[in-house]
Motif scaffolding. Structure first.
Motif, PDB file in Angstrom:
ATOM      1  N   ASN A   3     -58.517 -33.019 -10.820  1.00  0.00           N
ATOM      2  CA  ASN A   3     -57.561 -33.605  -9.883  1.00  0.00           C
ATOM      3  C   ASN A   3     -58.208 -33.783  -8.516  1.00  0.00           C
ATOM      4  OD1 ASN A   3     -55.478 -33.664 -11.790  1.00  0.00           O
ATOM      5  ND2 ASN A   3     -54.892 -31.542 -11.324  1.00  0.00           N
ATOM      6  N   ASN A   5     -57.894 -34.054  -4.533  1.00  0.00           N
ATOM      7  CA  ASN A   5     -57.033 -33.742  -3.393  1.00  0.00           C
ATOM      8  C   ASN A   5     -57.726 -34.197  -2.116  1.00  0.00           C
ATOM      9  OD1 ASN A   5     -54.757 -32.902  -2.086  1.00  0.00           O
ATOM     10  ND2 ASN A   5     -55.117 -30.722  -2.331  1.00  0.00           N
ATOM     11  N   CYS A 127     -54.061 -39.356   3.017  1.00  0.00           N
ATOM     12  CA  CYS A 127     -54.204 -38.381   1.931  1.00  0.00           C
ATOM     13  C   CYS A 127     -53.823 -38.980   0.589  1.00  0.00           C
ATOM     14  CB  CYS A 127     -53.363 -37.142   2.226  1.00  0.00           C
ATOM     15  SG  CYS A 127     -54.017 -36.102   3.555  1.00  0.00           S
ATOM     16  N   ASN A 128     -52.771 -39.771   0.573  1.00  0.00           N
ATOM     17  CA  ASN A 128     -52.376 -40.428  -0.673  1.00  0.00           C
ATOM     18  C   ASN A 128     -53.419 -41.453  -1.121  1.00  0.00           C
ATOM     19  OD1 ASN A 128     -49.426 -39.866  -1.780  1.00  0.00           O
ATOM     20  ND2 ASN A 128     -49.362 -39.604   0.441  1.00  0.00           N
ATOM     21  N   GLN A 131     -56.057 -39.341  -2.699  1.00  0.00           N
ATOM     22  CA  GLN A 131     -55.608 -38.776  -3.967  1.00  0.00           C
ATOM     23  C   GLN A 131     -55.509 -39.818  -5.078  1.00  0.00           C
ATOM     24  OE1 GLN A 131     -52.034 -37.032  -2.417  1.00  0.00           O
ATOM     25  NE2 GLN A 131     -52.992 -35.052  -2.010  1.00  0.00           N
ATOM     26  N   ALA A 172     -62.210 -36.630   0.019  1.00  0.00           N
ATOM     27  CA  ALA A 172     -61.800 -36.229  -1.323  1.00  0.00           C
ATOM     28  C   ALA A 172     -62.485 -34.934  -1.739  1.00  0.00           C
ATOM     29  CB  ALA A 172     -62.138 -37.336  -2.321  1.00  0.00           C
ATOM     30  N   GLU A 174     -62.468 -32.051  -5.334  1.00  0.00           N
ATOM     31  CA  GLU A 174     -61.930 -31.603  -6.616  1.00  0.00           C
ATOM     32  C   GLU A 174     -61.801 -30.080  -6.648  1.00  0.00           C
ATOM     33  OE1 GLU A 174     -63.742 -33.248 -10.114  1.00  0.00           O
ATOM     34  OE2 GLU A 174     -64.178 -35.155  -9.109  1.00  0.00           O
TER      35      GLU A 174
END
Length: 271
Positions: A3, A5, A127-128, A131, A172, A174
């Motif tokens: 994922n 973040n 941030c989006n 992500q 970014a 992980e």
């Protein structure tokens, strides 16, 4: 691939050299240091006084320092967002001016116009974007030359505002359990009568009348804004805590965007 973040990997800021303290302000308008400090907690503010310099100048200064501190390659920046209520021009965007001055060849840029909430909204959007996996490194800047829209004949508003810029690098990762955890935003569209600039937009374009009647400055009904800010900030903090199964005892720091110490103290008592 794990994922993705978003994390803040660098912080920088810029404020102009000129300091307008309460003593000097009291010679410009009917006020004094005791009155200002009692009601706001403010002792001084910084102003950008040089001719021909606007918000983009301060934003560029903050971003340049940010890139130096982080060692970021300009060609690695994917996007640049500037949150401001005082853009250099109606168009082009202030962000595009900053991008050009910094020589960012692979980034796109746009402004956020959300007043006090602008930086928070811009950070959340960045941030989006991170992500989503489509972007890896974004600069987010909050900058305003509030002195440009402050009426120094209005003692209710002129002590509150100054000029400056802050910038963060969003990247970014992980790595687990770090980065943006949650956000909560909402907008009350009923606040127009209580905090606005009356002229200069499409509803009331600039004119001799608007200039003569000092309609290009920030108008604020302080008591209403004070009550609303205390309630909204307290409610929003409580909502975030509840959504994440936390209590106020779990929190080390709360960093508010706020020009009034009394509001900060009132919110602290609520939560």
């Amino acid at each position: 691939m794990g994922n993705i973040n978003a994390i803040i990997t660098g912080v920088a800021g810029y404020v102009p050299d000129y300091v307008l303290n309460n003593e000097e302000l009291s010679r410009m308008v009917d006020t004094n240091d005791e009155w200002i400090v009692t009601r706001t907690g403010i002792k001084e503010r910084r102003l950008l006084t040089e001719e021909g310099l606007g918000t983009s100048y301060m934003a560029r200064k903050a971003a340049k320092l940010l890139m130096k501190k982080t060692g970021a390659d300009p060609d690695s920046i994917d996007a640049l967002l500037v949150a401001t209520t005082t853009p250099d021009y109606i168009h082009p965007s202030t962000a595009s001016i900053v991008l050009g001055k910094l020589g960012l060849k692979n980034a796109f840029a746009f402004d956020f116009a959300a007043a006090c909430c602008g930086f928070m909204y811009a950070l959340d959007v960045a941030c989006n974007m991170i992500q989503s996996g489509r972007h890896k490194r974004i600069i987010v800047i909050g900058a305003d030359k509030m002195s440009a829209i402050t009426d120094y004949q209005d003692r209710a508003t002129c002590p509150l505002f100054g000029d400056g810029a802050g910038a963060v690098m969003v990247e970014a990762t992980e790595e687990e359990n770090i980065g943006l955890i949650d956000s909560f935003h909402r907008t009350d569209g009923k606040g127009l009568p209580f905090l606005h600039v009356k002229a200069g937009g499409s509803v009331c374009p600039s004119s001799h009348y608007s200039v003569d009647h000092r309609m290009h400055y920030t108008y604020q009904e302080g008591r209403f804004v004070f009550r609303y800010a205390v309630t909204a900030m307290g409610d929003d903090c409580e909502e975030l805590l509840k959504r994440n199964n936390l209590t106020i005892d779990d929190i080390d720091h709360i960093i508010p965007h706020q020009a009034n110490l009394r509001i900060i103290e009132a919110v602290a008592k609520r939560i």
